[in-house]
Enzyme design. Sequence first.
Site, PDB file in Angstrom:
ATOM      1  N   CYS A  75      -7.034  -3.049  12.759  1.00  0.00           N
ATOM      2  CA  CYS A  75      -6.144  -4.022  13.407  1.00  0.00           C
ATOM      3  C   CYS A  75      -6.928  -4.829  14.451  1.00  0.00           C
ATOM      4  O   CYS A  75      -7.733  -5.673  14.085  1.00  0.00           O
ATOM      5  CB  CYS A  75      -4.931  -3.314  14.007  1.00  0.00           C
ATOM      6  SG  CYS A  75      -3.554  -4.422  14.398  1.00  0.00           S
ATOM      7  N   HIS A 106      -3.144  -0.595   9.060  1.00  0.00           N
ATOM      8  CA  HIS A 106      -3.325   0.707   9.713  1.00  0.00           C
ATOM      9  C   HIS A 106      -3.409   1.809   8.655  1.00  0.00           C
ATOM     10  O   HIS A 106      -2.396   2.431   8.313  1.00  0.00           O
ATOM     11  CB  HIS A 106      -2.164   0.986  10.668  1.00  0.00           C
ATOM     12  CG  HIS A 106      -2.198   0.167  11.909  1.00  0.00           C
ATOM     13  ND1 HIS A 106      -2.802   0.596  13.079  1.00  0.00           N
ATOM     14  CD2 HIS A 106      -1.714  -1.071  12.170  1.00  0.00           C
ATOM     15  CE1 HIS A 106      -2.676  -0.338  14.005  1.00  0.00           C
ATOM     16  NE2 HIS A 106      -2.026  -1.362  13.479  1.00  0.00           N
ATOM     17  N   GLU A 124      -4.437   4.747   8.879  1.00  0.00           N
ATOM     18  CA  GLU A 124      -4.175   6.086   9.409  1.00  0.00           C
ATOM     19  C   GLU A 124      -2.767   6.582   9.098  1.00  0.00           C
ATOM     20  O   GLU A 124      -2.521   7.789   9.022  1.00  0.00           O
ATOM     21  CB  GLU A 124      -4.418   6.127  10.925  1.00  0.00           C
ATOM     22  CG  GLU A 124      -3.434   5.347  11.791  1.00  0.00           C
ATOM     23  CD  GLU A 124      -3.830   3.900  12.032  1.00  0.00           C
ATOM     24  OE1 GLU A 124      -3.381   3.327  13.032  1.00  0.00           O
ATOM     25  OE2 GLU A 124      -4.595   3.362  11.214  1.00  0.00           O
TER      26      GLU A 124
END
Length: 545
Positions: free
Chosen positions: A379, A515, A517
Site C-alpha cells: 500500500c 494488502h 496480509e
Amino acid sequence: MATNYIFVTGGVVSSLGKGIAAASLAAILEARGLNVTIMKLDPYINVDPGTMSPIQHGEVFVTVDGAETDLDLGHYERFIRTRMTSSNNFTTGRVYEDIIRRERKGEFLGATIQVIPHITNEIKRRVIEGSKGFDIAIIEIGGTVGDIESQPFLEAIRQLGTEIGRDHTLFMHLTLVPFLGAAGEVKTKPTQHSVKELRSIGIQPDVLVCRSDRSLPATERSKIALFTNVEERAVIGLRDVDSIYKIPSMLKAQSLDDIVTKRFNLDCPEADLHEWEEVLYQESNPNGEVTVGFVGKYVELPDAYKSVNEALAHAGLKNRLTVNIRYIDSQDLETKGTSKLEDVDAILVPGGFGDRGIEGKLIAAKYARENNIPYLGICLGMQVAMIEFARNVAGLTGANSTEFDENCSDPVVGLITEWMDASGQKELRDKHSDLGGTMRLGSQECHLEKGSKALKMYGKETIEERHRHRYEVNNHYIEPLEKAGLKITGYSHDKQLVEILENPKHRWFVAVQFHPEFTSTPRDGHPLFKGFIEAAGEFHKERLG
C-alpha cells in the site's frame, strides 16, 4: 439444519484472548465437518474502527466485501476457511446509527426509542441474519462482563438464549485464574465473582475457559465447578503457550468440541487436525532464520500490523525459517541514520496514512534498492517505492504524493477520484469527502503481466486481493518511470489503476497497492510473502558467505 449458537463472553480482565479461543474452537468444529462462522460484537461507539488510531485499537482488518473491522476477524480467517464479511462485525455505534436513521424516517411510528427493546432487537436481528446458512455461529462479545458499554449486547444474547432455547444455544465464558507467588497457588475467586456478575444479568455459563500461566490443578477445577454451577468437565484450563496454533489441540484434548456437539445433538465425525499438526511441526522444526527490517510508523504497538506479522510467520513456516522481525520507527531513519538496516535480510514497508515518518520510509526503500536487499512494499510501501525511484533514478526530483504535498511539481501519486467497489458499483470522492468508509475497499481483481515475479509466485494471470487506500499511482508518470527501469506488473481489472510494481534489475523488489496480509493463513501461507521470505533466506546465506 437450524443454526446453533455459541456466545463467548469474557471476565476479570480484558485481552484474555476471547477471539483466539473462539477461533480455535471454530477450527475444531470445522475439522469435524461443520459449517462454522464467527461474529464479533464490539461495544464501542465508533461506527467501525476505520478511523481509529492503530496505536489505540490495533490494525483494521478488511473483509472481502470491503468492511473495515476488528482485528479479531483476522484471527477468525486464519483459523477457519469461512471468509468474513460486513455481517461478521458490528459496533454499538453502528447499531445506534441504524436505529436513529430509521427513527428519523418515521419507521417506528412515533414510539419512544429505548435500549430495550429497540437496540436489543436490532442486535438480535443482526446476529440472526449474519448466522443464516451455518451449522454453528460463534458470537464473541467484546469487552468484559460488568462494563457498562457491554450491557445491551449481554441483554440481547440473554434474550436469544431464551428465545432460541437451550438445545441450540451455549454460553462460554473466559476468565483469568491468576497465580499468586506469595501464596504459592492459583486463585479462583476472580472467576467466581465474574460468573456471579454474569448470572446477575440472567446468563448461566455452560462452559468456563480458565486462562492461566500454568496448568489448572484438578482440585481448583472442582472448586470452580462447585461455586459456578458449571459441570466439572466443562471447566477448561487454557495455560499460556508460545504459539496460538497449539490452542485447537489443547481444547480438543479437553473434549470441548464433544461438549458442544453433544449439547447440540450433532452427529459428526471426529476432528481431523492433521493440518494443524503440520503447522506445529513446521513451526518447531526450522532450518534457519532471517531478520526482516519492518519500517513503520505505529511500531510501538505490533498489533497495529497484526496480519502482516502473522503473514511473515506463515511464510517462515512454508520456507522452514524462523522470521525475526526488527521493528524500526521510520522517524528514526530520518534522525539516526540507517544503522538498524545494515544487517537485515529483507526490508518491509507496510501501509499507513499521513506524512509523519514518510521520509524515513523513503530512506528504507532507497536503502533496499541501492543495496540489493529484498524489498516488499504494501500500500503506502508501494507508493514510497514509486516516489523514491522517481526522485533518485528517473530524475523527477519534485516527485511526491499529493497526500503529503498538494503542490508538488511531480505528483506521481494522487487521490483516486473514481473507482469500482467490491460489488462492482462506481464510487466517487474528493478531498472534502468524509474519512470514514470512503476508500477503495475490499477484494478486487488484479491482472498480472507475463514474465513478472508476481505471475511466477501466484501461478495465474488473474488474482483477487483486498484493498484499503485513497491514493494511487498517477498513470501519467508510468511511461517515464518504465523508461527509467521500473516495471508495472499488475493492473486493476479495468487497467486503470496500478496494482504491482517491480524492479527487474533488483534481486527481489516487489511492491503492491493491495494488502496481501489479509489473505495469508498458517495452513496455506501467501504467494507474495512466501517469495519474499524465500528471497530473504537466499540473501541471508549470501550475506554470511
